[in-house]
Design an enzyme around this catalytic site. Sequence first.
Site, PDB file in Angstrom:
ATOM      1  N   SER A  77       0.790  -1.234   0.000  1.00  0.00           N
ATOM      2  CA  SER A  77       0.000   0.000   0.000  1.00  0.00           C
ATOM      3  C   SER A  77       0.820   1.281   0.000  1.00  0.00           C
ATOM      4  O   SER A  77       0.258   2.370  -0.054  1.00  0.00           O
ATOM      5  CB  SER A  77      -0.960   0.010   1.192  1.00  0.00           C
ATOM      6  N   LYS A  80       0.015   3.724  -2.684  1.00  0.00           N
ATOM      7  CA  LYS A  80      -0.960   4.807  -2.551  1.00  0.00           C
ATOM      8  C   LYS A  80      -0.293   6.174  -2.402  1.00  0.00           C
ATOM      9  O   LYS A  80      -0.935   7.212  -2.618  1.00  0.00           O
ATOM     10  CB  LYS A  80      -1.894   4.528  -1.380  1.00  0.00           C
ATOM     11  N   SER A 137      -6.214   3.151   4.452  1.00  0.00           N
ATOM     12  CA  SER A 137      -5.542   2.544   3.301  1.00  0.00           C
ATOM     13  C   SER A 137      -6.536   1.733   2.471  1.00  0.00           C
ATOM     14  O   SER A 137      -6.287   0.595   2.083  1.00  0.00           O
ATOM     15  CB  SER A 137      -4.389   1.645   3.763  1.00  0.00           C
TER      16      SER A 137
END
Length: 384
Positions: A77, A80, A137
């Site tokens: 993640s 992101k 997230s």
Amino acid sequence: MKNSALSFLFPLKKTNKRKTRLSALTCLLTCTALGTLIPKEEAFAQYTHQVSTIVVDARTGAVLSQTDPDLRRYPASLTKLMTLYMAFSALRAGTVSLSQQLPVSIHAVTMEPSKLGVAPGTMLTVEQAILALVTKSANDAACALGEFLGGGSEPQFAAMMTQQAHILGMQNTTFRNASGLPDPDQVTTARDLSYLASHLIADFPEYYHYFSTESFYFHHRVIPNHNPMLRSYAGADGMKTGYTQEAGHNLVTSAMRSNVRLIGVVLGAPSNNSRNIVMASQLDRGFDAEGVAPVERPLLLARHTVPTRQHKHQLLMLASAHRRGRGSQVVEVAEAPLSSHRRAHAKPVTAGHHHVQLVGAKLRQATTGTHTTLHHSGSARHRT
């Protein structure tokens, strides 16, 4: 005779069949040999039990410490961060606004957790998507934002992300989606992520505050930020966690003390707890190298749940700070139900020279190097 797929490299002239077959064979052998020399874009092996780290001065770019920072790793993640960079770029350019509505597609809804759990056909604002990325997230929000910025196509958005990454100097990074869910071709390095974090801070100071968001309200729910460094490390004010089974436990942290801002990256740690300890230790050393005096380091928040008619959680205790000079420690306590019997029999736990009353939590003691840690024995379940 029809031209083969390789005829653009080796055009065949009109000749007898024997020469034609020899020519084709030569072509095949030559291309096979070239194939061993031309690098292929393929899945990159990850490095089991090998953690990559880097700490840099955000202002000067000076590298203060590093351990295998150029190994290609799965970002999980941390992807992101680039999705957010693209969103901030669009906001700066005026092509989107924070209040602009973006649709949630069926594709976005099918993303694996962690996610908001939105329904297909509903709408998110750009700001809600940003907040969902920095706190929970949320993979569905990341996908929806990527599709919106990519003209309806997440693969197109991923290509845009990769192009922008290379412009920022992230030459060893390739993106295949907006969320960081597993893809064998989606790779990066600790050094590249330090470049990205530095640019997020320097290029978009008006949006950096989102990374320190403690929680936001969405559809009658409070969505908390699950980045532990915001609570456990003095001066930390962003950035992002990441985890998949393939990537391990990843973290990018930015912290400021005495007008010195450091960026730390940890990739491939075996657990959240070890990841946090490595990050705190690396940042401490970085601040030492920059001549910044040590400060008290707070212990991680200890949370317990109290059953009520509304099934709400009540915060009972916040672990006290422990001076770095006496040994840096982190406490990570499991959330556990609290009964009246357990409240009556709560026992203090010694953390260094401090006594902390831990009520209704399952703890075990673990030692890593010079760090003594109390932590939950469970492992991460969600991809973040």
